[in-house]
Write a protein that holds these residues in place. Structure first.
Motif, PDB file in Angstrom:
ATOM      1  N   ALA A   1       3.058  -4.333  12.622  1.00 48.76           N
ATOM      2  CA  ALA A   1       2.786  -3.215  11.722  1.00 48.76           C
ATOM      3  C   ALA A   1       3.734  -2.055  12.001  1.00 48.76           C
ATOM      4  O   ALA A   1       4.267  -1.445  11.075  1.00 48.76           O
ATOM      5  CB  ALA A   1       1.336  -2.764  11.848  1.00 48.76           C
TER       6      ALA A   1
ATOM      7  N   SER B   1       6.580  -0.709   9.422  1.00 46.86           N
ATOM      8  CA  SER B   1       6.498   0.670   8.931  1.00 46.86           C
ATOM      9  C   SER B   1       7.831   1.401   9.056  1.00 46.86           C
ATOM     10  O   SER B   1       8.081   2.369   8.354  1.00 46.86           O
ATOM     11  CB  SER B   1       5.404   1.439   9.662  1.00 46.86           C
TER      12      SER B   1
ATOM     13  N   TYR C   1      -1.933  -6.465   4.897  1.00 45.59           N
ATOM     14  CA  TYR C   1      -2.147  -5.029   5.130  1.00 45.59           C
ATOM     15  C   TYR C   1      -0.874  -4.368   5.675  1.00 45.59           C
ATOM     16  O   TYR C   1      -0.472  -3.299   5.197  1.00 45.59           O
ATOM     17  CB  TYR C   1      -3.310  -4.833   6.100  1.00 45.59           C
ATOM     18  N   ALA C   2      -0.239  -4.986   6.659  1.00 46.70           N
ATOM     19  CA  ALA C   2       0.955  -4.409   7.284  1.00 46.70           C
ATOM     20  C   ALA C   2       2.087  -4.290   6.272  1.00 46.70           C
ATOM     21  O   ALA C   2       2.792  -3.277   6.239  1.00 46.70           O
ATOM     22  CB  ALA C   2       1.386  -5.248   8.482  1.00 46.70           C
TER      23      ALA C   2
ATOM     24  N   ARG D   1       1.762  -4.102   2.917  1.00 48.63           N
ATOM     25  CA  ARG D   1       1.386  -3.056   1.952  1.00 48.63           C
ATOM     26  C   ARG D   1       1.560  -1.661   2.543  1.00 48.63           C
ATOM     27  O   ARG D   1       2.026  -0.738   1.876  1.00 48.63           O
ATOM     28  CB  ARG D   1      -0.067  -3.236   1.517  1.00 48.63           C
ATOM     29  N   SER D   2       1.186  -1.494   3.807  1.00 48.45           N
ATOM     30  CA  SER D   2       1.317  -0.196   4.474  1.00 48.45           C
ATOM     31  C   SER D   2       2.771   0.236   4.577  1.00 48.45           C
ATOM     32  O   SER D   2       3.062   1.432   4.647  1.00 48.45           O
ATOM     33  CB  SER D   2       0.701  -0.258   5.870  1.00 48.45           C
TER      34      SER D   2
ATOM     35  N   ARG E   1       4.874  -0.224   2.254  1.00 44.28           N
ATOM     36  CA  ARG E   1       5.318  -0.139   0.861  1.00 44.28           C
ATOM     37  C   ARG E   1       5.935  -1.440   0.352  1.00 44.28           C
ATOM     38  O   ARG E   1       6.761  -1.434  -0.548  1.00 44.28           O
ATOM     39  CB  ARG E   1       6.270   1.047   0.654  1.00 44.28           C
TER      40      ARG E   1
END
Length: 74
Positions: free
Chosen positions: A5, A9, A36-37, A39-40, A42
């Protein structure tokens, strides 16, 4: 997984995660975390319907529709 993650990011490139619909080799909690990672960061995720882990690996040897859509946008 937390390292994944954090790494995602910081990325500055478009991200696309492609996961098979059924995957006996990758537990569901890990699959959720990957989605999730991404999507976080972008990015976006795509699911390959009707395929398992091995089938998805074999399909990845060609340009997948989700990849083609991302490339068209870029």
């Amino acid at each position: 997984p937390e390292d994944l993650a954090a790494t995602l990011s910081r990325t500055r490139v478009p991200l696309l995660s492609i996961l098979p619909a059924e995957d006996s080799l990758l537990p569901e909690d890990v699959r959720r975390f990957v989605r999730y990672a991404v999507r976080s960061a972008r990015g976006r995720s795509a699911t390959l319907p009707g395929l398992d882990h091995i089938d998805a690996v074999l399909e990845a040897h060609r340009l997948l529709e989700a990849e083609a859509a991302l490339l068209r946008e870029l």
